[in-house]
Write a protein that holds these residues in place. Structure first.
Motif, short mmCIF file in Angstrom:
data_model
loop_
_atom_site.label_atom_id
_atom_site.label_comp_id
_atom_site.label_asym_id
_atom_site.label_seq_id
_atom_site.Cartn_x
_atom_site.Cartn_y
_atom_site.Cartn_z
N ASP A 183 0.89 -1.17 0.00
CA ASP A 183 0.00 0.00 0.00
C ASP A 183 0.92 1.21 0.00
N ARG A 186 0.37 4.16 2.54
CA ARG A 186 0.62 3.72 3.92
C ARG A 186 2.11 3.55 4.17
N HIS A 447 -6.03 -8.39 9.23
CA HIS A 447 -6.15 -7.13 8.49
C HIS A 447 -5.37 -6.02 9.20
N ARG A 451 -1.63 -3.95 8.16
CA ARG A 451 -1.60 -2.49 7.95
C ARG A 451 -0.75 -1.76 8.99
N TYR A 479 -12.90 -1.98 6.85
CA TYR A 479 -12.18 -1.13 7.81
C TYR A 479 -12.99 -0.96 9.09
N GLU A 483 -9.82 2.57 12.95
CA GLU A 483 -8.82 2.98 11.97
C GLU A 483 -9.02 4.41 11.51
N ARG A 503 -5.14 7.09 3.98
CA ARG A 503 -4.94 6.25 5.17
C ARG A 503 -5.72 4.95 5.02
N THR A 504 -6.89 5.03 4.41
CA THR A 504 -7.59 3.85 3.91
C THR A 504 -7.69 4.05 2.40
N ARG A 505 -8.18 3.02 1.67
CA ARG A 505 -8.37 3.18 0.22
C ARG A 505 -9.85 3.09 -0.14
N ILE A 506 -10.68 3.58 0.79
CA ILE A 506 -12.13 3.51 0.61
C ILE A 506 -12.56 4.22 -0.68
#
Length: 583
Positions: A183, A186, A447, A451, A479, A483, A503-506
């Protein structure tokens, strides 16, 4: 836990208080080196300098990794196609780094398999086979293994067992080889947190708007805190320009571009659900211009990339309908069930910083990097590729050391585990115990470990204090709510878009591009960053407009039209106009 990679170091936390403290220190002290740019090369340079005992400040105009470093193919690889260009040194260097990154960041960098289909039974298998064998051979280095399994030849039947979605008539056999993936955003944030643990002072949304000079020598930078619109002068013995595709823009602030120029090449990627392609392995395809990867990505596939010149908005490169159709056309040439626009969950576009050569084709420009002293006190590092960031950073700080009085230690980042990496295997082996103690399913623990590594204790601590944070986000259930809070409290996120896009890949992993979670995420972030209801509503509105503009741009036929539509959503924190040089 404090977030330190080794007992005795400072905290790696990058929260609001740490940012305020960093800016205060920047305004009061002189640093050995100021790094301009918070992408992977700037982060690597900060860590390299800090672990040599230098005092370091880092400023980034936007969010960390918001440019090229969050929009890559997310691969740590040697560059198989560079063997055809006889660039053996570049491939060897990248493969050496691949093995090293698998060791220093085992929680973030993971081996990934690929199939290379062949269409001719004899000469192509021999040709590609020799290339992949050389690729594996170059991966060996003194005192270290390659870090991934050896390649193997497969019949068409063997390849179809691994990848049933491939068309039988599209290939005659295949070679399976291994690379690694990460990632990318990240990883950058983790490198920066590691630098912070070694004393670096780091601030995002802090723009370099000019340089300080005494005579010919650069003696620091003038910065603007874009959140408060306050300015300050940061004095430094050396400044590093590590701004990627913005390198020329920063050089102009100091009085000219110099002899090194960077050209941007756009690459776009599509994200599709895992069930659209039935395969247990990635796939690599040759196109007339470059190579196309089908990359496993959790419950998704990432498919890309393109390679076209881009001279429009650098902050928000836009993917056009033509780009998307190009990728679909080429991947569909080998799939028995073609993908359509309706299968695409997410789209992202990034810019490669290529050193300008004599050719006009961006696919032929150099991926090798260069380090230069354009003026005394200023070091420029440009070009290169994500995988070799550590070498680029080392070379840049070697140049800094040359410009400093007194002896500076040699680079040691090859021995420095990134935060979360030290003791990762032992923590991974304890994942069932962690699941039992925390009450989370072991899949959730896996998970989190993948991360955060051993920093998983930080997240579990948040959940223990507020059990509601152990629930998944509604509409993005990969997620946990914890997080989102952690992104703002520990990982330097300043805005809703920082959390959902990096920070997430939403923003690329959900059909609605994250629109279904904006209210819940904003409510979780607001107490950490002290947002008023007005600011919370503004964050949500900006994110919605950004998604609308991106979708609109992706329906346009060409770059100019796509760029114009993408520009329709202004930045929530606009950058400032440069001020130039101050004596």
């Amino acid at each position: 836990m404090t977030g330190s990679p080794v007992t005795g170091l400072g905290s790696s936390r990058l929260g609001p208080a740490e940012r305020a403290g960093a800016l205060d220190q920047m305004a009061r002290e002189e640093f050995d080196v100021v790094v301009v740019g918070g992408g992977i090369v700037g982060a690597g340079a900060a860590l390299d300098a800090a672990t040599r005992g230098l005092s370091v400040a880092v400023v980034e105009a936007r969010d960390f990794a918001s440019g090229t470093s969050s929009r890559s193919s997310k691969l740590i690889h040697g560059g198989l196609r560079y063997l055809e260009q006889y660039n053996f040194d570049l491939v060897r260097e990248a493969l050496t780094e691949r093995a090293l990154l698998l060791q220093i960041a085992p929680h973030l960098v993971k081996p990934v398999p690929f199939l290379l289909p062949t269409t001719h039974r004899v000469w192509e298998r021999a040709y590609f086979g020799a290339g992949v064998a050389l690729y594996d051979a170059l991966a060996f280095r003194m005192g270290s293994s390659r870090g991934v399994p050896h390649h193997r030849h497969l019949t068409r039947r063997g390849a179809l067992k691994l990848a049933p979605s491939l068309r039988k008539d599209a290939f005659t056999g295949a070679i399976q080889y291994w690379d690694a993936q990460v990632d990318d955003a990240r990883y950058v944030m983790t490198v920066l947190r590691t630098a912070a643990a070694y004393g670096a002072r780091i601030s995002s949304r802090t723009q370099c708007v000019g340089f300080l000079r005494e005579g010919e020598r650069v003696t620091g930078v003038k910065i603007r805190d874009l959140e408060t619109q306050t300015t300050a002068e940061v004095r430094a013995k050396q400044v590093v320009n590590a701004t990627g595709v913005w390198s020329d823009d920063i050089q102009e602030l100091v009085g000219g571009r110099g002899q090194i120029h960077v050209r941007a090449s756009k690459g776009i990627h599509l994200v599709v659900p895992k069930d659209r392609i039935h395969s247990s392995t990635g796939v690599i395809l040759r196109t007339e211009k470059s190579v196309l990867f089908v990359i496993p990505w959790g419950r998704h596939w990432i498919i890309g990339t393109t390679d076209t010149a881009w001279d429009l908005d650098k902050a928000h490169p836009a993917a056009s309908r033509a780009d998307i159709e190009y990728v679909l056309e080429h991947v569909n040439s080998v799939l028995n069930t073609p993908l359509t626009h309706d299968d695409v969950e997410g789209v992202y576009a990034g810019l490669r910083p290529l050193l300008v050569g004599e050719t006009e084709e961006t696919s032929q420009l150099s991926r090798e990097h260069v380090v230069a002293h354009p003026v005394p006190g200023l070091v420029l590092v440009a070009g290169g590729k994500y995988t070799t960031y550590r070498v680029m950073a080392k070379d840049a700080i070697d140049a800094v050391a040359h410009g400093l009085d007194g002896k500076v230690a040699e680079s040691c980042t090859h021995d420095i585990a990134l935060v979360g990496g030290e003791g990762f295997q032992a923590m991974w082996n304890s994942r069932y115990r962690l699941a039992s103690v925390s009450g989370l399913h072991v899949a959730r623990i896996e998970h989190l470990l993948s991360r955060y590594g051993v920093l998983v204790d930080d997240l579990l601590g948040l959940i223990a204090d507020k059990p509601d944070l152990g629930k998944p986000l509604s509409g993005a259930d990969d997620y946990l709510r914890a997080e989102i809070v952690y992104a703002a409290s520990h990982e330097g996120a300043r805005h809703l878009n920082d959390v959902l896009a990096r920070r997430t890949r939403i923003s690329i992993e959900t059909w609605d591009r994250g629109l279904g979670v904006v209210q819940e995420a904003a409510d979780l972030i607001a107490p950490v960053l002290g947002w008023s209801k007005k600011q919370r509503d503004r964050e949500i509105e900006y994110y919605r407009k950004r998604v609308e503009a991106e979708r609109d741009s992706q329906s346009q036929d060409g770059d100019q039209e796509a760029d114009a539509r993408r520009r329709g959503a202004p930045d929530i924190v606009p950058t400032a106009a440069p001020s130039g040089v101050t004596s």
